[in-house]
Design a protein around this motif. Structure first.
Motif, PDB file in Angstrom:
ATOM      1  N   CYS A   1       0.834  -1.207   0.000  1.00  0.00           N
ATOM      2  CA  CYS A   1       0.000   0.000   0.000  1.00  0.00           C
ATOM      3  C   CYS A   1       0.860   1.245   0.000  1.00  0.00           C
ATOM      4  O   CYS A   1       2.046   1.224   0.366  1.00  0.00           O
ATOM      5  N   THR A   2       0.252   2.340  -0.422  1.00  0.00           N
ATOM      6  CA  THR A   2       0.875   3.665  -0.419  1.00  0.00           C
ATOM      7  C   THR A   2      -0.039   4.611   0.346  1.00  0.00           C
ATOM      8  O   THR A   2      -1.265   4.588   0.178  1.00  0.00           O
ATOM      9  N   VAL A   3       0.559   5.451   1.200  1.00  0.00           N
ATOM     10  CA  VAL A   3      -0.227   6.457   1.937  1.00  0.00           C
ATOM     11  C   VAL A   3      -0.519   7.626   1.000  1.00  0.00           C
ATOM     12  O   VAL A   3       0.394   8.226   0.435  1.00  0.00           O
ATOM     13  N   LEU A   4      -1.812   7.957   0.845  1.00  0.00           N
ATOM     14  CA  LEU A   4      -2.213   9.030  -0.077  1.00  0.00           C
ATOM     15  C   LEU A   4      -2.440  10.359   0.629  1.00  0.00           C
ATOM     16  O   LEU A   4      -2.064  11.413   0.123  1.00  0.00           O
ATOM     17  N   GLU A   5      -3.108  10.324   1.801  1.00  0.00           N
ATOM     18  CA  GLU A   5      -3.398  11.582   2.505  1.00  0.00           C
ATOM     19  C   GLU A   5      -3.707  11.321   3.968  1.00  0.00           C
ATOM     20  O   GLU A   5      -3.941  10.182   4.376  1.00  0.00           O
ATOM     21  N   ASN A   6      -3.695  12.393   4.754  1.00  0.00           N
ATOM     22  CA  ASN A   6      -4.064  12.328   6.170  1.00  0.00           C
ATOM     23  C   ASN A   6      -5.558  12.633   6.312  1.00  0.00           C
ATOM     24  O   ASN A   6      -6.116  13.365   5.503  1.00  0.00           O
ATOM     25  N   THR A   7      -6.179  12.092   7.361  1.00  0.00           N
ATOM     26  CA  THR A   7      -7.585  12.423   7.630  1.00  0.00           C
ATOM     27  C   THR A   7      -7.671  13.385   8.806  1.00  0.00           C
ATOM     28  O   THR A   7      -6.723  13.518   9.582  1.00  0.00           O
ATOM     29  N   ASP A   8      -8.834  14.007   8.955  1.00  0.00           N
ATOM     30  CA  ASP A   8      -9.038  14.973  10.051  1.00  0.00           C
ATOM     31  C   ASP A   8      -8.931  14.317  11.419  1.00  0.00           C
ATOM     32  O   ASP A   8      -8.586  14.966  12.400  1.00  0.00           O
ATOM     33  N   SER A   9      -9.252  13.007  11.475  1.00  0.00           N
ATOM     34  CA  SER A   9      -9.251  12.318  12.771  1.00  0.00           C
ATOM     35  C   SER A   9      -7.909  11.665  13.101  1.00  0.00           C
ATOM     36  O   SER A   9      -7.804  10.878  14.035  1.00  0.00           O
ATOM     37  N   GLY A  10      -6.884  11.963  12.305  1.00  0.00           N
ATOM     38  CA  GLY A  10      -5.552  11.427  12.594  1.00  0.00           C
ATOM     39  C   GLY A  10      -5.242  10.118  11.889  1.00  0.00           C
ATOM     40  O   GLY A  10      -4.188   9.526  12.115  1.00  0.00           O
ATOM     41  N   GLY A  11      -6.142   9.662  11.031  1.00  0.00           N
ATOM     42  CA  GLY A  11      -5.899   8.434  10.273  1.00  0.00           C
ATOM     43  C   GLY A  11      -5.219   8.714   8.943  1.00  0.00           C
ATOM     44  O   GLY A  11      -4.715   9.817   8.696  1.00  0.00           O
TER      45      GLY A  11
END
Length: 341
Positions: free
Chosen positions: A117-127
């Motif tokens: 997997c590749t990390v695409l973006e951060n979420t508002d809840s810290g995920g």
């Protein structure tokens, strides 16, 4: 209303670490929501409290093995992902530990490289939003590599993965089990139907937000996580026909309850639909659809104890919970059950 209004003292040893065998031999507290009167029974006795023509509504969501252990591609550092929400075929919202290793663009490998997997973006809840790469069928790979995402308060290893699934689970997508349903066996459900009780199914995929603590003092400021639900025409009609006949709608679990209250009109009739719900039920809420609830015993100061307090009254619930502690009931996911009638 203050979050501290929903506190009770729970000794740690009452948090159930493993399920009871057989499923329907867990204890059952029966609470009359009008009088506050309490009875102590065994779960299979629920049959005595269900009447011909009532409708039991079950959440048929199935837990996926959503916990994945992998390594960072460039350094080999260990990392843990929990899949929270599927966005599309290969993209998921996840929790990552340790989060500092999962910067945007970072790649991770699972198993012998059959899943990446590749990390695409951060979420508002810290995920993190991640995108998977693989060959073959994703669900089969996840079944091989993934682990059951047991709640953080369960420290013991689960030997049989199926014990964290209801016997009627069908539609994959939950990150946690709809635990009120864990007490039912196929035999008990058959007896219930033979008594003339209708059974209807809906789907709500449980997110880990279920375990997220309420961090605001004033509960009205709490923002609920959203979860995906579905009710089809056939099951909506079963529920509505029972409603029309004046018999009871009994939700199995807070997930079924929240789905029914989301999908019903002001007269309590359910419309076949799917979507996302972030309904937050706390005292003062006027129930439209459900008349009764089968549920487990919940965490102090949680949104779930607020929901049952809305149905049965805060004082009745706190008295019932303090009685459960005194009587050594088992709490949380693998614990005992309560029927609010």
């Amino acid at each position: 209303m203050n979050v501290k209004d929903f506190y009770f003292d729970l000794p740690e040893e009452l948090i159930a670490q493993h399920p009871i065998e057989p499923r329907d031999m867990s204890r059952l507290m029966v609470l009359d929501k009008k009088t506050g009167e309490i009875e102590h029974r065994i779960f299979r006795d629920i049959l005595e409290y269900l009447n011909e023509g009532d409708c039991l509504v079950l959440n048929n969501s199935r837990v996926i093995p959503a916990r994945l252990f992998g390594v960072k591609e460039d350094t080999g550092a260990n990392v843990e992902f929990v899949l929270l929400k599927r966005i599309d075929k290969n993209r998921w919202e996840t929790l990552v530990k340790p989060g500092k290793k999962a910067k945007i663009g970072t790649k991770f490998v699972f198993g012998d490289g059959e899943l990446r997997c590749t990390v695409l973006e951060n979420t508002d809840s810290g995920g993190r939003i991640i995108e998977f790469e693989y060959e073959g069928v994703f669900e089969e790979i996840l079944d091989r590599l993934g682990n059951m995402p047991l709640p953080p308060y369960i420290k013991e290893e689960l030997k049989d993965k199926e014990r964290y699934q209801t016997v009627y689970s069908k539609v994959e997508g939950s990150a946690a089990a709809p635990t009120a349903g864990l007490h039912f066996t196929h035999e008990l459900l058959e007896k219930i139907q033979n008594k003339g009780v209708k059974i209807a199914y809906l789907t709500l995929h449980v997110g880990l937000g279920t375990f997220r603590p309420v961090k605001v003092e004033n509960i009205e400021e709490h923002k609920m996580h959203s979860e995906f639900y579905m009710i089809d025409e056939e099951n909506a009609e079963i529920i509505n026909s029972v409603k029309r006949s004046g018999k009871r709608i009994i939700a199995v679990g807070t997930t079924s309850c929240r789905t029914l209250e989301t999908a019903s009109d002001e007269n309590g009739y359910v419309k076949a639909q799917s979507g996302w719900t972030d309904i937050f039920i706390y005292p003062g809420y006027k129930f439209k659809c459900i008349d009764g609830l089968i549920t487990n015993f919940h965490l102090p100061e949680s949104t779930l104890i607020m929901l049952v307090s809305a149905l049965a009254g805060r004082e009745n619930i706190l008295n019932a919970y303090n009685t459960a502690v005194k009587e050594r009931y088992r709490f949380f996911s693998f614990g005992d059950a309560m029927f609010i009638k």
